[in-house]
Design a protein around this motif. Structure first.
Motif, PDB file in Angstrom:
ATOM      1  N   PRO A  14       0.809  -1.227   0.000  1.00  0.00           N
ATOM      2  CA  PRO A  14       0.000   0.000   0.000  1.00  0.00           C
ATOM      3  C   PRO A  14       0.837   1.268   0.000  1.00  0.00           C
ATOM      4  O   PRO A  14       0.470   2.263  -0.641  1.00  0.00           O
ATOM      5  N   GLU A  15       1.979   1.264   0.706  1.00  0.00           N
ATOM      6  CA  GLU A  15       2.800   2.470   0.773  1.00  0.00           C
ATOM      7  C   GLU A  15       3.396   2.813  -0.595  1.00  0.00           C
ATOM      8  O   GLU A  15       3.563   3.983  -0.932  1.00  0.00           O
ATOM      9  N   LYS A  16       3.695   1.782  -1.407  1.00  0.00           N
ATOM     10  CA  LYS A  16       4.229   2.015  -2.752  1.00  0.00           C
ATOM     11  C   LYS A  16       3.157   2.632  -3.648  1.00  0.00           C
ATOM     12  O   LYS A  16       3.408   3.588  -4.385  1.00  0.00           O
ATOM     13  N   ARG A  17       1.944   2.096  -3.555  1.00  0.00           N
ATOM     14  CA  ARG A  17       0.850   2.652  -4.359  1.00  0.00           C
ATOM     15  C   ARG A  17       0.530   4.077  -3.920  1.00  0.00           C
ATOM     16  O   ARG A  17       0.202   4.930  -4.733  1.00  0.00           O
ATOM     17  N   GLY A  18       0.639   4.330  -2.619  1.00  0.00           N
ATOM     18  CA  GLY A  18       0.386   5.673  -2.109  1.00  0.00           C
ATOM     19  C   GLY A  18       1.377   6.678  -2.659  1.00  0.00           C
ATOM     20  O   GLY A  18       1.012   7.826  -2.976  1.00  0.00           O
ATOM     21  N   LYS A  19       2.646   6.274  -2.795  1.00  0.00           N
ATOM     22  CA  LYS A  19       3.667   7.165  -3.338  1.00  0.00           C
ATOM     23  C   LYS A  19       3.367   7.513  -4.790  1.00  0.00           C
ATOM     24  O   LYS A  19       3.513   8.667  -5.211  1.00  0.00           O
ATOM     25  N   ILE A  20       2.941   6.509  -5.557  1.00  0.00           N
ATOM     26  CA  ILE A  20       2.611   6.748  -6.964  1.00  0.00           C
ATOM     27  C   ILE A  20       1.413   7.686  -7.071  1.00  0.00           C
ATOM     28  O   ILE A  20       1.389   8.614  -7.892  1.00  0.00           O
ATOM     29  N   LYS A  21       0.431   7.446  -6.233  1.00  0.00           N
ATOM     30  CA  LYS A  21      -0.779   8.276  -6.248  1.00  0.00           C
ATOM     31  C   LYS A  21      -0.450   9.738  -5.935  1.00  0.00           C
ATOM     32  O   LYS A  21      -0.957  10.658  -6.597  1.00  0.00           O
ATOM     33  N   ARG A  22       0.408   9.972  -4.950  1.00  0.00           N
ATOM     34  CA  ARG A  22       0.806  11.339  -4.603  1.00  0.00           C
ATOM     35  C   ARG A  22       1.601  11.974  -5.739  1.00  0.00           C
ATOM     36  O   ARG A  22       1.425  13.159  -6.041  1.00  0.00           O
ATOM     37  N   LEU A  23       2.457  11.191  -6.382  1.00  0.00           N
ATOM     38  CA  LEU A  23       3.256  11.713  -7.479  1.00  0.00           C
ATOM     39  C   LEU A  23       2.371  12.134  -8.649  1.00  0.00           C
ATOM     40  O   LEU A  23       2.578  13.199  -9.244  1.00  0.00           O
ATOM     41  N   VAL A  24       1.380  11.302  -8.977  1.00  0.00           N
ATOM     42  CA  VAL A  24       0.455  11.628 -10.067  1.00  0.00           C
ATOM     43  C   VAL A  24      -0.285  12.923  -9.768  1.00  0.00           C
ATOM     44  O   VAL A  24      -0.460  13.784 -10.638  1.00  0.00           O
ATOM     45  N   ARG A  25      -0.720  13.092  -8.517  1.00  0.00           N
ATOM     46  CA  ARG A  25      -1.450  14.302  -8.132  1.00  0.00           C
ATOM     47  C   ARG A  25      -0.536  15.530  -8.138  1.00  0.00           C
ATOM     48  O   ARG A  25      -0.894  16.575  -8.672  1.00  0.00           O
TER      49      ARG A  25
END
Length: 254
Positions: A14-25
């Motif tokens: 989950p922490e890896k997906r969270g990093k990608i999500k923040r980067l996209v935003r």
């Protein structure tokens, strides 16, 4: 429009997906490509864990061979050459506009690498592929290179890129996309006429910046290229140019 592509492992965390999500935003990304995920099934809820916006469309290509428009080219020279030939071969069977992006494991010009060995023939194979498909090489935002050897950090290359068919750019209308997006984002208070004038002024500024980001300052680039080409011509008149110098001269001319 901003397109982001990356080799990603560990999407199960989950922490890896969270990093990608923040980067996209944070980067205001419009299109996201993920490769090397080691995951076969991508359900809606899983994709939403890496995509921060309400509107969402996605597709999945199983990790078999080199299928799809998101490229992860082989490390071997022969493997890459076969990939270029395969893409050229199937291009005629898929007449829709193409967007080809990812890790091509190859550079196009000598200036796209630092501290690496010369690879003239391999560059030629790659450039022939780009020219045959008549693709446009999109400008890179931020860093000049996309790969660095982790051991000592003295070798750099730009091996990741997005190549777009001109028809793809026309179909999805980059400038109209940007105009609509910036117009809707602009928040202006006041009477109707003032709001319109203020939005137009903001839009003009945004488009000017967008043009520089995507294409750079064309006049400045042309002038610098002409001056550098003139210098190479002067050197060529007085002596024979080395192979690397000839490649740079060809790059400037193109």
């Amino acid at each position: 429009m901003k397109i982001l592509s990356g080799n990603v492992r560990g999407l199960g965390r989950p922490e890896k997906r969270g990093k990608i999500k923040r980067l996209v935003r944070e980067r205001d990304v419009d299109v996201l490509f993920l490769q090397e995920t080691k995951r076969r099934n991508m359900e809606d809820h899983f994709v939403k864990s890496v995509w921060p916006y309400k509107e969402m469309e996605f597709m999945v290509v199983d990790a078999v061979g080199s299928a799809g428009v998101n490229i992860y080219a082989p490390n071997e020279v022969l493997g890459r050459r076969q990939l270029w030939e395969s893409l050229v071969g199937i291009h005629q069977h898929f007449p829709n506009p193409w967007c080809v992006g990812g890790d091509f494991n190859e550079i196009r010009f000598m200036g796209e690498r630092k501290g690496c060995l010369s690879r003239d023939r391999r560059m030629k194979d790659f450039n022939d592929f780009v020219e045959k498909l008549e693709l446009t090489d999109m400008a890179l935002l931020g860093k000049q290179y996309t790969w660095c050897n982790a051991m000592d950090g003295n070798r750099w290359s730009r091996i990741d890129r997005f190549l777009l068919d001109v028809k793809w750019m026309e179909k999805f209308s980059f400038k109209q996309w940007e105009v609509k997006k910036r117009w809707e984002e602009a928040q202006v208070q006041g009477w109707a006429g003032f709001r319109v004038m203020r939005k137009l002024n903001l839009l003009r500024s945004n488009l000017r910046e967008w043009n520089k980001v995507v294409f750079g300052n064309i006049d400045t680039q042309l002038k610098k290229a002409e001056e550098e080409l003139h210098e190479w011509d002067l050197k060529a008149e007085s002596r024979s140019l080395e192979e690397e110098e000839l490649n740079r001269r060809r790059e400037v001319r193109s």
